[in-house]
Design a protein around this motif. Structure first.
Motif, PDB file in Angstrom:
ATOM      1  N   GLY A  26       0.789  -1.231   0.000  1.00 35.58           N
ATOM      2  CA  GLY A  26       0.000   0.000   0.000  1.00 35.58           C
ATOM      3  C   GLY A  26       0.816   1.273   0.000  1.00 35.58           C
ATOM      4  O   GLY A  26       0.254   2.371   0.061  1.00 35.58           O
ATOM      5  N   PHE A  27       2.134   1.141  -0.072  1.00 35.19           N
ATOM      6  CA  PHE A  27       2.995   2.311  -0.149  1.00 35.19           C
ATOM      7  C   PHE A  27       4.297   1.886  -0.819  1.00 35.19           C
ATOM      8  O   PHE A  27       4.527   0.694  -1.035  1.00 35.19           O
ATOM      9  CB  PHE A  27       3.259   2.920   1.237  1.00 35.19           C
ATOM     10  CG  PHE A  27       3.986   2.019   2.201  1.00 35.19           C
ATOM     11  CD1 PHE A  27       3.322   0.988   2.843  1.00 35.19           C
ATOM     12  CD2 PHE A  27       5.326   2.218   2.486  1.00 35.19           C
ATOM     13  CE1 PHE A  27       3.976   0.166   3.736  1.00 35.19           C
ATOM     14  CE2 PHE A  27       5.996   1.398   3.377  1.00 35.19           C
ATOM     15  CZ  PHE A  27       5.325   0.356   4.006  1.00 35.19           C
ATOM     16  N   THR A  28       5.137   2.874  -1.142  1.00 38.62           N
ATOM     17  CA  THR A  28       6.388   2.569  -1.823  1.00 38.62           C
ATOM     18  C   THR A  28       7.420   2.147  -0.798  1.00 38.62           C
ATOM     19  O   THR A  28       8.188   2.968  -0.266  1.00 38.62           O
ATOM     20  CB  THR A  28       6.867   3.771  -2.641  1.00 38.62           C
ATOM     21  OG1 THR A  28       5.806   4.226  -3.494  1.00 38.62           O
ATOM     22  CG2 THR A  28       8.068   3.376  -3.499  1.00 38.62           C
ATOM     23  N   PHE A  29       7.421   0.858  -0.516  1.00 39.77           N
ATOM     24  CA  PHE A  29       8.282   0.315   0.545  1.00 39.77           C
ATOM     25  C   PHE A  29       9.747   0.634   0.293  1.00 39.77           C
ATOM     26  O   PHE A  29      10.475   1.009   1.213  1.00 39.77           O
ATOM     27  CB  PHE A  29       8.071  -1.196   0.642  1.00 39.77           C
ATOM     28  CG  PHE A  29       8.870  -1.871   1.706  1.00 39.77           C
ATOM     29  CD1 PHE A  29      10.021  -2.583   1.376  1.00 39.77           C
ATOM     30  CD2 PHE A  29       8.499  -1.804   3.040  1.00 39.77           C
ATOM     31  CE1 PHE A  29      10.775  -3.210   2.339  1.00 39.77           C
ATOM     32  CE2 PHE A  29       9.239  -2.430   4.024  1.00 39.77           C
ATOM     33  CZ  PHE A  29      10.381  -3.137   3.680  1.00 39.77           C
ATOM     34  N   SER A  30      10.193   0.516  -0.929  1.00 37.78           N
ATOM     35  CA  SER A  30      11.615   0.670  -1.238  1.00 37.78           C
ATOM     36  C   SER A  30      12.121   2.091  -1.005  1.00 37.78           C
ATOM     37  O   SER A  30      13.330   2.311  -0.947  1.00 37.78           O
ATOM     38  CB  SER A  30      11.893   0.255  -2.682  1.00 37.78           C
ATOM     39  OG  SER A  30      11.123   1.045  -3.576  1.00 37.78           O
ATOM     40  N   SER A  31      11.211   3.031  -0.857  1.00 39.25           N
ATOM     41  CA  SER A  31      11.585   4.424  -0.608  1.00 39.25           C
ATOM     42  C   SER A  31      11.343   4.841   0.842  1.00 39.25           C
ATOM     43  O   SER A  31      11.481   6.022   1.166  1.00 39.25           O
ATOM     44  CB  SER A  31      10.791   5.358  -1.514  1.00 39.25           C
ATOM     45  OG  SER A  31      11.023   5.094  -2.873  1.00 39.25           O
ATOM     46  N   SER A  53      15.720   3.420   3.937  1.00 35.79           N
ATOM     47  CA  SER A  53      15.034   2.804   2.804  1.00 35.79           C
ATOM     48  C   SER A  53      15.927   1.837   2.031  1.00 35.79           C
ATOM     49  O   SER A  53      15.441   0.811   1.546  1.00 35.79           O
ATOM     50  CB  SER A  53      14.498   3.884   1.860  1.00 35.79           C
ATOM     51  OG  SER A  53      15.555   4.706   1.396  1.00 35.79           O
ATOM     52  N   ASN A  54      17.206   2.133   1.929  1.00 37.72           N
ATOM     53  CA  ASN A  54      18.102   1.244   1.187  1.00 37.72           C
ATOM     54  C   ASN A  54      18.878   0.306   2.100  1.00 37.72           C
ATOM     55  O   ASN A  54      19.754  -0.428   1.649  1.00 37.72           O
ATOM     56  CB  ASN A  54      19.083   2.059   0.337  1.00 37.72           C
ATOM     57  CG  ASN A  54      20.064   2.871   1.160  1.00 37.72           C
ATOM     58  OD1 ASN A  54      19.991   2.903   2.384  1.00 37.72           O
ATOM     59  ND2 ASN A  54      20.990   3.538   0.490  1.00 37.72           N
ATOM     60  N   ASP A  73      14.209  -6.596   2.492  1.00 39.06           N
ATOM     61  CA  ASP A  73      14.314  -7.043   1.113  1.00 39.06           C
ATOM     62  C   ASP A  73      13.320  -6.220   0.316  1.00 39.06           C
ATOM     63  O   ASP A  73      12.110  -6.494   0.339  1.00 39.06           O
ATOM     64  CB  ASP A  73      13.993  -8.542   1.016  1.00 39.06           C
ATOM     65  CG  ASP A  73      14.191  -9.085  -0.388  1.00 39.06           C
ATOM     66  OD1 ASP A  73      14.122  -8.308  -1.354  1.00 39.06           O
ATOM     67  OD2 ASP A  73      14.400 -10.294  -0.516  1.00 39.06           O
ATOM     68  N   ASN A  74      13.816  -5.194  -0.352  1.00 38.84           N
ATOM     69  CA  ASN A  74      12.920  -4.284  -1.059  1.00 38.84           C
ATOM     70  C   ASN A  74      12.246  -4.962  -2.254  1.00 38.84           C
ATOM     71  O   ASN A  74      11.167  -4.560  -2.675  1.00 38.84           O
ATOM     72  CB  ASN A  74      13.670  -3.037  -1.503  1.00 38.84           C
ATOM     73  CG  ASN A  74      13.938  -2.093  -0.341  1.00 38.84           C
ATOM     74  OD1 ASN A  74      13.329  -2.208   0.725  1.00 38.84           O
ATOM     75  ND2 ASN A  74      14.869  -1.164  -0.533  1.00 38.84           N
ATOM     76  N   GLY A  75      12.876  -6.008  -2.783  1.00 30.93           N
ATOM     77  CA  GLY A  75      12.247  -6.739  -3.883  1.00 30.93           C
ATOM     78  C   GLY A  75      11.016  -7.518  -3.444  1.00 30.93           C
ATOM     79  O   GLY A  75      10.126  -7.801  -4.239  1.00 30.93           O
ATOM     80  N   LEU A  79      10.322  -6.620   5.671  1.00 34.78           N
ATOM     81  CA  LEU A  79      11.194  -6.147   6.743  1.00 34.78           C
ATOM     82  C   LEU A  79      11.407  -7.300   7.710  1.00 34.78           C
ATOM     83  O   LEU A  79      10.475  -8.091   7.937  1.00 34.78           O
ATOM     84  CB  LEU A  79      10.531  -4.975   7.460  1.00 34.78           C
ATOM     85  CG  LEU A  79      11.291  -4.323   8.606  1.00 34.78           C
ATOM     86  CD1 LEU A  79      12.494  -3.541   8.073  1.00 34.78           C
ATOM     87  CD2 LEU A  79      10.363  -3.400   9.395  1.00 34.78           C
ATOM     88  N   TYR A  80      12.607  -7.392   8.266  1.00 32.39           N
ATOM     89  CA  TYR A  80      12.931  -8.505   9.157  1.00 32.39           C
ATOM     90  C   TYR A  80      13.567  -7.999  10.443  1.00 32.39           C
ATOM     91  O   TYR A  80      14.161  -6.926  10.487  1.00 32.39           O
ATOM     92  CB  TYR A  80      13.896  -9.471   8.479  1.00 32.39           C
ATOM     93  CG  TYR A  80      13.413  -9.983   7.147  1.00 32.39           C
ATOM     94  CD1 TYR A  80      13.934  -9.486   5.956  1.00 32.39           C
ATOM     95  CD2 TYR A  80      12.425 -10.960   7.067  1.00 32.39           C
ATOM     96  CE1 TYR A  80      13.479  -9.931   4.730  1.00 32.39           C
ATOM     97  CE2 TYR A  80      11.962 -11.414   5.840  1.00 32.39           C
ATOM     98  CZ  TYR A  80      12.496 -10.896   4.677  1.00 32.39           C
ATOM     99  OH  TYR A  80      12.037 -11.355   3.461  1.00 32.39           O
ATOM    100  N   LEU A  81      13.452  -8.823  11.483  1.00 38.03           N
ATOM    101  CA  LEU A  81      14.178  -8.572  12.720  1.00 38.03           C
ATOM    102  C   LEU A  81      14.686  -9.921  13.226  1.00 38.03           C
ATOM    103  O   LEU A  81      13.890 -10.756  13.665  1.00 38.03           O
ATOM    104  CB  LEU A  81      13.304  -7.900  13.770  1.00 38.03           C
ATOM    105  CG  LEU A  81      14.038  -7.464  15.038  1.00 38.03           C
ATOM    106  CD1 LEU A  81      15.025  -6.320  14.714  1.00 38.03           C
ATOM    107  CD2 LEU A  81      13.062  -7.017  16.106  1.00 38.03           C
ATOM    108  N   GLN A  82      15.986 -10.132  13.102  1.00 38.47           N
ATOM    109  CA  GLN A  82      16.612 -11.335  13.648  1.00 38.47           C
ATOM    110  C   GLN A  82      16.951 -11.064  15.104  1.00 38.47           C
ATOM    111  O   GLN A  82      17.675 -10.106  15.398  1.00 38.47           O
ATOM    112  CB  GLN A  82      17.879 -11.685  12.863  1.00 38.47           C
ATOM    113  CG  GLN A  82      18.634 -12.881  13.402  1.00 38.47           C
ATOM    114  CD  GLN A  82      17.870 -14.179  13.253  1.00 38.47           C
ATOM    115  OE1 GLN A  82      17.283 -14.432  12.208  1.00 38.47           O
ATOM    116  NE2 GLN A  82      17.871 -15.001  14.296  1.00 38.47           N
ATOM    117  N   MET A  83      16.423 -11.883  15.985  1.00 36.01           N
ATOM    118  CA  MET A  83      16.620 -11.691  17.419  1.00 36.01           C
ATOM    119  C   MET A  83      17.357 -12.901  17.987  1.00 36.01           C
ATOM    120  O   MET A  83      16.835 -14.020  17.934  1.00 36.01           O
ATOM    121  CB  MET A  83      15.270 -11.511  18.105  1.00 36.01           C
ATOM    122  CG  MET A  83      14.424 -10.402  17.503  1.00 36.01           C
ATOM    123  SD  MET A  83      12.934 -10.061  18.450  1.00 36.01           S
ATOM    124  CE  MET A  83      12.087 -11.630  18.294  1.00 36.01           C
TER     125      MET A  83
END
Length: 112
Positions: A26-31, A53-54, A73-75, A79-83
């Motif tokens: 719903g939005f431009t995630f990569s930006s 963003s990058n 991973d913008n492709g 979004l990730y969080l390794q804990m």
């Protein structure tokens, strides 16, 4: 419409690991810069980590530095969080956040 869907939470023993994921749409995630925030039982919302963003800049709250790693991973609009080395005080509902918008959250419980 902005949508954020978190997953990957669960029950883990102290010292264990989990990888949280957030699917964005719903939005431009990569930006977009993104955050992970959390809310422990009976406490307010707490910022955990930030990524540009990058992915070139990441920051963490002091209590998770060296244990948590934020990535994206913008492709895949993900979004990730390794804990790692989880502690009981990490127990909370974890949310990914874009601006003022959060998802429904994913529960992380660290207990023996």
């Amino acid at each position: 419409e902005v949508q954020l869907v978190e997953s990957g939470g669960g029950l883990v023993q102290p010292g264990g690991s989990l990888r949280l994921s957030c699917a964005a749409s719903g939005f431009t995630f990569s930006s977009s810069n993104m955050n992970w925030v959390r809310q422990a039982p009976g406490k307010g919302l707490e910022w955990v980590s930030f990524i540009t963003s990058n992915g070139g800049i990441t920051t963490y709250r002091d209590s998770v530095k060296g244990r948590f790693t934020i990535s994206r991973d913008n492709g895949k609009n993900a979004l990730y969080l390794q804990m790692n080395s989880l502690k009981p005080e990490d127990t909370a509902v974890y949310y990914c956040q874009y601006g003022s918008t959060k998802g429904q959250g994913t529960q992380v419980t660290v207990s023996s």
